[in-house]
Scaffold this active site. Structure first.
Site, PDB file in Angstrom:
ATOM      1  N   HIS A 177       0.854  -1.183   0.000  1.00 50.31           N
ATOM      2  CA  HIS A 177       0.000   0.000   0.000  1.00 50.31           C
ATOM      3  C   HIS A 177       0.891   1.235   0.000  1.00 50.31           C
ATOM      4  CE1 HIS A 177      -2.802   3.077   1.493  1.00 50.31           C
ATOM      5  NE2 HIS A 177      -3.749   2.306   1.014  1.00 50.31           N
ATOM      6  N   GLU A 200      -3.513   2.991  -7.352  1.00 44.13           N
ATOM      7  CA  GLU A 200      -3.864   4.037  -6.402  1.00 44.13           C
ATOM      8  C   GLU A 200      -2.858   5.191  -6.506  1.00 44.13           C
ATOM      9  OE1 GLU A 200      -6.010   2.552  -2.503  1.00 44.13           O
ATOM     10  OE2 GLU A 200      -3.937   1.887  -2.525  1.00 44.13           O
TER      11      GLU A 200
END
EC number: 5.3.1.1
Length: 214
Positions: free
Chosen positions: A85, A133
């Site tokens: 992430h 992302e």
């Protein structure tokens, strides 16, 4: 469409969100999972909601103080894990190791990346899914599907060029049913979101609004 709610380290009630996600998933037939902090995985899993870890380290058992073992989160009730992430970046070799560790523990994997080029590299490591992302949009009010639809389409193409079996998810700024619908139209088969649910006054209503177009 798969919806994965990352609770990050937000001061929300993980059980409230997990229960809401479980109920909305049951009512709508949409697959919804919750990714709490590692310490909350057992309690969240006990609600019956699909539960994911936020991170696993590439190592196995041994002298690795402070590590989050894939085997440990699986034993705690997680069935999948995020890897790399944008708020928990790893080196490429460690991403590969974390994917391998998760595979050994029977965890589904989603490797996050910033852009289509990184999506292609991540897909080559053999995860179950990848998520695009752009960091500048994470936590914002504008979704990547709206701000830069081309990045989603290019990410889908980049993953397909490497391994057509790898699913592509869309993250960053997702907060509405329209965002979810647009992500699907652009080729994504799932979404990642956090604040849109974790910071909502009514997580159940927020989730119901997300899945309404589906």
């Amino acid at each position: 469409m798969f919806i994965l709610v990352n609770l990050k380290a937000y001061p929300c009630d993980p059980i409230e969100v997990a229960t809401a996600a479980r109920d909305v998933a049951a009512d709508s037939g949409v697959r919804i999972a919750v990714s709490p902090q590692a310490a909350d995985i057992p309690r969240v899993a006990d609600t019956g909601v699909e539960t994911w870890a936020q991170h696993v380290d590439p190592n196995g058992f041994g002298s690795h103080t402070g590590s989050t073992l894939a085997e440990s989160v699986a034993d705690a009730g997680a069935v999948g894990t995020l890897i790399n992430h944008s708020e928990r970046r790893l080196r490429l070799a460690d991403i590969d190791g974390a994917v391998r560790a998760a595979d050994r523990a029977g965890l589904e994997t989603c490797v996050c990346a910033n852009n289509p080029a990184q999506i292609g590299a991540a897909a080559a490591l053999g995860p179950d899914s990848v998520a695009v992302e752009p960091p500048e949009l994470i936590g914002g009010d504008v979704s990547v599907a709206t701000a830069d639809p081309g990045i989603v389409e290019d990410a889908v193409a980049a993953a397909a060029d490497v391994d057509g079996s790898v699913d592509v998810y869309c993250g960053a700024g997702i907060s509405s049913g329209a965002d979810v619908e647009t992500a699907g139209e652009l080729g994504a088969s799932g979404i990642l979101l956090a604040s849109g649910v974790a910071k909502a006054d009514d997580p159940r209503a927020a989730l119901a609004a997300l899945v309404e177009p589906l």
